[in-house]
Structure formats: C-alpha cells, structure tokens
Scaffold this motif. Structure first.
Motif, mmCIF file in Angstrom:
data_model
loop_
_atom_site.group_PDB
_atom_site.id
_atom_site.type_symbol
_atom_site.label_atom_id
_atom_site.label_comp_id
_atom_site.label_asym_id
_atom_site.label_seq_id
_atom_site.Cartn_x
_atom_site.Cartn_y
_atom_site.Cartn_z
ATOM 1 N N UNK A 154 40.804 29.659 33.550
ATOM 2 C CA UNK A 154 41.475 28.364 33.761
ATOM 3 C C UNK A 154 42.448 28.442 34.954
ATOM 4 N N UNK A 155 43.138 29.564 35.062
ATOM 5 C CA UNK A 155 44.123 29.735 36.143
ATOM 6 C C UNK A 155 43.487 29.602 37.523
ATOM 7 N N UNK A 156 42.224 30.043 37.629
ATOM 8 C CA UNK A 156 41.578 30.032 38.948
ATOM 9 C C UNK A 156 40.670 28.823 39.155
ATOM 10 N N UNK A 157 40.866 27.794 38.326
ATOM 11 C CA UNK A 157 40.087 26.584 38.523
ATOM 12 C C UNK A 157 40.929 25.574 39.313
ATOM 13 N N UNK A 158 40.437 25.107 40.446
ATOM 14 C CA UNK A 158 41.228 24.171 41.261
ATOM 15 C C UNK A 158 41.690 22.939 40.475
ATOM 16 N N UNK A 159 40.886 22.514 39.478
ATOM 17 C CA UNK A 159 41.255 21.343 38.679
ATOM 18 C C UNK A 159 42.607 21.541 37.969
ATOM 19 N N UNK A 160 42.856 22.773 37.542
ATOM 20 C CA UNK A 160 44.112 23.088 36.860
ATOM 21 C C UNK A 160 45.290 22.779 37.787
ATOM 22 N N UNK A 161 45.116 23.068 39.045
ATOM 23 C CA UNK A 161 46.210 22.902 40.007
ATOM 24 C C UNK A 161 46.368 21.452 40.438
ATOM 25 N N UNK A 162 45.268 20.705 40.347
ATOM 26 C CA UNK A 162 45.359 19.269 40.640
ATOM 27 C C UNK A 162 46.092 18.562 39.515
ATOM 28 N N UNK A 185 47.836 39.455 38.038
ATOM 29 C CA UNK A 185 48.666 38.266 37.814
ATOM 30 C C UNK A 185 50.019 38.350 38.507
ATOM 31 N N UNK A 186 50.496 39.578 38.681
ATOM 32 C CA UNK A 186 51.806 39.738 39.332
ATOM 33 C C UNK A 186 51.713 39.750 40.849
ATOM 34 N N UNK A 187 50.631 40.356 41.361
ATOM 35 C CA UNK A 187 50.568 40.586 42.806
ATOM 36 C C UNK A 187 49.321 39.997 43.456
ATOM 37 N N UNK A 188 48.142 40.460 43.002
ATOM 38 C CA UNK A 188 46.904 40.128 43.724
ATOM 39 C C UNK A 188 46.677 38.632 43.886
ATOM 40 N N UNK A 189 46.929 37.877 42.829
ATOM 41 C CA UNK A 189 46.643 36.436 42.931
ATOM 42 C C UNK A 189 47.550 35.767 43.962
ATOM 43 N N UNK A 190 48.739 36.308 44.140
ATOM 44 C CA UNK A 190 49.664 35.744 45.134
ATOM 45 C C UNK A 190 49.219 36.074 46.557
ATOM 46 N N UNK A 191 48.423 37.128 46.694
ATOM 47 C CA UNK A 191 47.913 37.504 48.019
ATOM 48 C C UNK A 191 46.576 36.827 48.326
ATOM 49 N N UNK A 192 46.035 36.153 47.317
ATOM 50 C CA UNK A 192 44.733 35.508 47.502
ATOM 51 C C UNK A 192 44.848 34.370 48.521
ATOM 52 N N UNK A 193 43.831 34.278 49.360
ATOM 53 C CA UNK A 193 43.838 33.284 50.440
ATOM 54 C C UNK A 193 44.059 31.852 49.925
ATOM 55 N N UNK A 194 43.345 31.490 48.870
ATOM 56 C CA UNK A 194 43.439 30.130 48.343
ATOM 57 C C UNK A 194 44.551 30.005 47.305
ATOM 58 N N UNK A 195 44.500 30.878 46.308
ATOM 59 C CA UNK A 195 45.426 30.727 45.189
ATOM 60 C C UNK A 195 46.857 31.128 45.537
ATOM 61 N N UNK A 196 47.029 32.009 46.491
ATOM 62 C CA UNK A 196 48.375 32.410 46.912
ATOM 63 C C UNK A 196 49.195 31.175 47.269
ATOM 64 N N UNK A 198 48.337 27.904 46.594
ATOM 65 C CA UNK A 198 48.350 26.933 45.487
ATOM 66 C C UNK A 198 49.395 27.268 44.417
ATOM 67 N N UNK A 199 49.568 28.565 44.167
ATOM 68 C CA UNK A 199 50.429 28.985 43.061
ATOM 69 C C UNK A 199 51.868 29.248 43.485
ATOM 70 N N UNK A 200 52.115 29.166 44.755
ATOM 71 C CA UNK A 200 53.440 29.492 45.284
ATOM 72 C C UNK A 200 54.526 28.667 44.576
ATOM 73 N N UNK A 201 55.464 29.354 43.978
ATOM 74 C CA UNK A 201 56.594 28.720 43.262
ATOM 75 C C UNK A 201 56.156 27.838 42.083
ATOM 76 N N UNK A 202 54.902 27.938 41.683
ATOM 77 C CA UNK A 202 54.444 27.080 40.581
ATOM 78 C C UNK A 202 53.870 27.888 39.426
#
Ligand code: A2P
Length: 287
Positions: A154-162, A185-196, A198-202
């Motif tokens: 669910x975390x990596x589904x763009x719909x969740x972020x919309x 969850x602590x590091x890699x996802x924040x370095x991800x090109x797309x999700x980094x 999208x998830x910034x401060x959220x």
C-alpha cells in the motif's frame, strides 16, 4: 542427456517435494493456478524470510490484497494465504513469511531457492485496500510481525499518496532483529527516485519492540493508549479522529481485536470492499 535429466529433476528439490517442471505445470493447469519462478530470497532471521517470484502476466491485484501460494504436496497443491508485499505496479510479486518448523507449508517453503517454482492462485482478494476506506487526511497502517507485508504494498501505491496527506506505518515485533524492512522504511524508500519526493515530510515509520532493548519499547496498543505514540510522532491528540484518520490493521487475532476495540471506542467504523469505512483489518495469515 544425463545432465539434462538432472536439471529437470531439480526444478523442485526434495525439501520442497521433488517434482519436475512438467509435473508442476500439469498440476497448475488442473488446479487453475499460476506456476511462477522464484527470483530472489532473503533470510532476515532464523524465523523470518522474504522472497520474490516472477509475476504472471495476467495477474492483476490491488495493493494490499493477498493470494494463495504453495507447493506440490503429493497429488495436490498445499496452499496458504499470503499478502503481497510488493505494489500492484511492480513486475515481480514479493512475500514476507515466517518459518515454522512444524508448519505444513512454511517448514518447506523456507528452503526455497532462486529457480524453484511455486503455485500462486489466480484471484487476489482482501480488505486492506485503499478502496475500502473513506477519504481522509492521515493513513495509519498498524502491524505486528508479518502483518507488515500488505502495508509495504500500500505504501508504494501512488493512489495512497493521492488520497492521503500523511502516512504512518507502525511495526511491533518481539526482538529488534525481527524488524524486517527497517532499513528499507527508514532509509531506502527516502532515496527512491519517485517515493523519496512523494514521502518527503509526509511519512513516519514507527517500530516498537516488546521483548528486547530498543528506543521505543512495548506494544503499539499500549503506546497509543499511554500517549507515548502521539508524543513521539508529534500528534496533537492521542485519540484517532473519525473524520480525518483512516487506519489499516494487520497482525495476530488478539492484536486485531484489541485495535478494533480501541478504534471503535474512538468512533471509527470498519470498512469493507463494498462499503468503505474509517478502518479495515485483516489477520496476518501464516504463523
Ligand atoms: P508481546 O511480545 O508483548 O506478546 P507474535 O510474535 O506473537 O506474533 O507477536 C508479534 C508482536 O505482536 C509481539 O511484539 C507481541 O507482543 C505483539 N502483540 C501480540 N498480541 C498483541 C496485542 N493484543 N496487542 C498488541 N501487540 C500484541
């Protein structure tokens, strides 16, 4: 010739029930299952591992759903429900599993290796999907043990972020080593090109450990009730707000029951696929 025979005979080794690819294909065909190849295996601890299989081309699912997966067991397949840990757009399917010595399936599944084959059912189902929740502002995904799996999807589904402004994942385990996916969850996802971005401060990842040393100790249920959780992640209130908060719960039966009781007391209502609500829950299946 001998070499060829050998390579066919090892499609499913003895620990997984010895079978040739054509035997497996025949069983998949009869039982209307997909047969997919393992492409990655990772052991987190003696009791936990993850693995990926090639995604059957025609398999569609909604992030958070589960499928039945399994191995040949004599003349029939032995299947168990597993949440898909990868998002619906990913090219592979990922699963997160316990290893139970006496478990009919996991005692064998833990020996999976790259190149082996498993069965996957054709109809994914489940309630831990965004569509079963009414619109809201904050999405809390509360897991124990392998109950984390659907939330990784669910975390990596763009719909969740919309649909949500803020996303919080909590993961409660006995020992710190069992915090699988912590680095992701602590590091890699924040370095991800797309999700980094999208998830910034959220996005907040909130792990807790119940039986060993850790910075956030104790069951998440107790930490919510005591106000420690709200204080730690800077929420203004330690009650869930039925207007703005949406909650997904996945863990043991006792945990689910306790969380549901708390959420209902806070005024949240359980949602279903055909009748969205303010929280949804599902049991973490195997284990
Ligand atoms: P505890 O160590 O206090 O039992 P398990 O490994 O048994 O599936 O448990 C996974 C995690 O879920 C453990 O940290 C366990 O805490 C926690 N847990 C079990 N039951 C509940 C519950 N009813 N509420 C909150 N956490 C729970």
């Amino acid at each position: 010739m001998a070499e060829e025979l050998k390579s066919v005979a090892t499609e499913l080794p003895q620990a997984l029930g010895s079978a040739t690819l054509s035997q497996l294909e025949a069983m998949a065909e009869t039982k209307k299952l997909f047969l997919t190849k393992v492409i990655w295996v990772h052991h987190w601890t003696q009791g936990l591992f993850s693995f990926r299989v090639e995604r059957p081309r025609s398999l569609r699912f909604r992030s958070g759903e589960f499928v039945m997966i399994g191995l040949k067991d004599g003349d029939k397949p032995l299947l168990r429900a597993y949440s898909i840990a990868s998002p619906s757009w990913e090219e592979h399917l990922e699963f997160f599993s316990v290893k139970v010595r006496e478990g009919p399936l996991t005692s064998r599944l833990q020996h999976l290796d790259v190149g082996n084959y498993i069965f996957v059912s054709k109809k994914p189902v489940g309630t831990l999907i965004i569509d079963a929740l009414k619109p809201g502002k904050r999405l809390f995904m509360v897991a124990t043990g392998t109950g984390l799996a659907p939330f990784l999807s669910v975390l990596r589904d763009p719909e969740t972020h919309e649909k949500f402004e803020e996303i919080i994942i909590t993961h409660t385990v006995r020992e710190q080593e069992e915090l699988a996916y912590r680095n992701f969850l602590e590091t890699e996802i924040h370095d991800d090109e797309i999700f980094g971005e999208l998830l910034k401060d959220r996005f907040t990842y909130y792990p807790t450990v119940t039986r060993g040393e850790f910075q956030t100790r104790g069951r998440i249920t107790n930490r919510i009730r005591s106000g420690e959780f709200a204080a730690d992640i800077h929420l203004s209130n330690n009650r869930f707000n039925p207007i703005t908060d949406r909650v997904m719960v996945c863990g043991s039966m006792a945990f689910n029951k306790e969380m549901a009781g708390m959420l209902e007391a806070h005024g949240l209502v359980e949602g279903h696929n055909n009748n969205p609500g303010s929280y949804v829950l599902e049991r973490a299946f195997v284990g």
